[in-house]
Write a protein that holds these residues in place. Structure first.
Motif, short mmCIF file in Angstrom:
data_model
loop_
_atom_site.label_atom_id
_atom_site.label_comp_id
_atom_site.label_asym_id
_atom_site.label_seq_id
_atom_site.Cartn_x
_atom_site.Cartn_y
_atom_site.Cartn_z
N ALA A 175 0.78 7.66 7.39
CA ALA A 175 -0.72 7.45 7.09
C ALA A 175 -1.47 7.66 5.75
O ALA A 175 -2.22 6.69 5.26
N ARG A 176 -1.79 8.96 5.11
CA ARG A 176 -1.57 9.31 4.09
C ARG A 176 -1.36 8.98 2.71
O ARG A 176 -2.41 8.57 2.06
N GLU A 177 -0.12 8.29 2.85
CA GLU A 177 0.80 7.44 1.75
C GLU A 177 -0.10 6.26 1.56
O GLU A 177 -0.40 5.46 0.11
N LEU A 178 -0.22 5.38 2.85
CA LEU A 178 -0.93 3.81 2.69
C LEU A 178 -2.56 4.24 1.87
O LEU A 178 -2.75 3.46 1.74
N ILE A 179 -3.12 5.16 2.67
CA ILE A 179 -4.89 5.46 2.56
C ILE A 179 -4.52 5.84 1.35
O ILE A 179 -5.69 5.59 -0.10
N LEU A 180 -3.74 6.71 -0.04
CA LEU A 180 -3.90 6.99 -1.12
C LEU A 180 -4.23 5.82 -1.47
O LEU A 180 -4.05 5.66 -3.11
N ALA A 181 -2.65 4.76 -1.58
CA ALA A 181 -2.20 3.97 -2.07
C ALA A 181 -3.56 2.43 -2.35
O ALA A 181 -3.64 2.11 -3.08
N ALA A 182 -3.86 2.76 -0.84
CA ALA A 182 -5.09 1.33 -0.79
C ALA A 182 -6.30 2.13 -2.23
O ALA A 182 -6.84 1.30 -2.08
N ILE A 183 -6.23 3.07 -1.66
CA ILE A 183 -7.81 4.71 -2.75
C ILE A 183 -6.63 3.75 -4.04
O ILE A 183 -8.03 3.04 -4.89
N THR A 184 -5.38 3.95 -4.44
CA THR A 184 -5.45 2.82 -5.65
C THR A 184 -5.69 1.91 -6.05
O THR A 184 -6.06 1.96 -7.69
N VAL A 185 -4.86 0.87 -5.04
CA VAL A 185 -5.45 -0.24 -5.57
C VAL A 185 -7.20 -0.75 -5.17
O VAL A 185 -6.99 -1.35 -6.41
N GLU A 186 -7.75 -0.78 -4.40
CA GLU A 186 -8.94 -0.55 -4.65
C GLU A 186 -10.05 -1.07 -6.18
O GLU A 186 -10.33 -1.11 -6.90
N LEU A 187 -9.33 1.12 -6.35
CA LEU A 187 -10.23 1.46 -7.70
C LEU A 187 -9.88 0.77 -9.05
O LEU A 187 -10.63 0.62 -10.06
#
Lengths: 192, 192
Positions: A175-187
């Motif tokens: 879950a932590r991995e996925l939310i971090l990746a999502a932040i990267t993708v969004e930013l």
DNA sequence: GTCTATATTAGGATAGAC
DNA sequence: GTCTATCCTAATATAGAC
């Protein structure tokens, strides 16, 4: 030392995390809190009263730990603040579990209970805007509506991840991995 | 014409969408299905049996409409297939509502019921992989693990959006907007 | 297969002693 | 403030007629 009223709410929080809001039994609560059945009705009007008080209790604790954690790390990089704020929801501690479970239960209950819907919608709106502000700190030139849309995608993803985590579909780490990746993708997308 | 057993499951699906799995009452179900209380126990072993059968019934219907809709539009562009597949979950029709509600309830119940966890985890895994395959069709060069991670972010976001939609936090239209935007954000990122 | 009537149980809530 | 004992209702489940 905590008074009995507090002991009952703490026990209720543990029990809600274990059985859900709708699985909370007064008798079981009395056992968990090691008080008598009757004492619960002395301190709270009825079952709904226990629930209201406990949800508020959990909410206060959650606000406290969010404030404390972000403050304790006195982060200067706005992106780190955003990351840490969202990551806070994925820790395998009793407190976070209890809070996330309660939130999930609240949302699930709101699907069938009109009274809850308004409160929940309001709380969600506040939370979305807070995250939108954090995003705006990272990408200052952003239009407010774009920041809000990105924030909604992240907070909603977070709720989904939380649901999957608590129902055993995902480890905390994943879950932590996925939310971090999502932040990267969004930013990256917003910075393009 | 549908037999009584089916009539009961259809009524149960409507009732679950209205009151939730845990709010389903046998007597109310009998009234909704316009059969007697006793008939329910003739066709199903007990309350849990009604639930099991109904959830399966709902699941079958959902698979059918997903297959049918995607086939009916005979889309050739893989990106359109991905978009339409995910958008299918956001329509304000009785069938979609019933299915999404049941899914949400299933996940919420799985948080407190070990028996459900395994089934749910399996169904989730299958669904994630299907979406990962659709993503791989759009971006063929992609590593499988990257496709899966992107798929998980999208399906999990979808569950979150669905939860917010059904609990009144979001309109269907807003949910559609956000999932479409998320697809764009993910695909642009993967194509970079 | 379907209904009506009834048994059983679980769980929320109260009364009253201490 | 706290406990024990008990009541009451709602909801599940069964029996037996048709």
């Amino acid at each position: 030392m905590a008074d009995r009223r507090t002991v009952i709410m703490e026990a209720a929080a543990r029990l809600i995390a274990r059985r859900g809001v709708r699985g909370l039994r007064i008798e079981e609560l009395a056992a968990e809190a090691e008080v008598s059945n009757g004492l619960i009705y002395y301190h709270f009007k009825d079952r709904a009263g226990v629930l209201r008080a406990t949800l508020e209790f959990i909410n206060d604790r959650a606000e406290r730990y969010t404030r404390d954690h972000v403050a304790a790390e006195h982060l200067s990089d706005p992106r780190r603040v955003l990351e840490q704020t969202l990551l806070l929801e994925f820790q395998d501690t009793a407190e976070v579990r209890e809070n996330s479970t309660a939130w999930g239960e609240l949302r699930a209950s709101a699907m069938f209970d009109d009274l809850l819907r308004a409160d929940l919608a309001e709380a969600t709106k506040v939370w979305d805007q807070e995250v939108a502000d954090l995003i705006a700190d990272v990408v200052p030139s952003l239009a407010p509506s774009a920041a809000l849309a990105a924030a909604q995608r992240l907070t909603t993803l977070l709720e989904g991840l939380s649901g999957r985590w608590l129902s055993g579909g995902l480890t905390v780490d994943r879950a932590r991995e996925l939310i971090l990746a999502a932040i990267t993708v969004e930013l990256t997308h917003l910075a393009k």
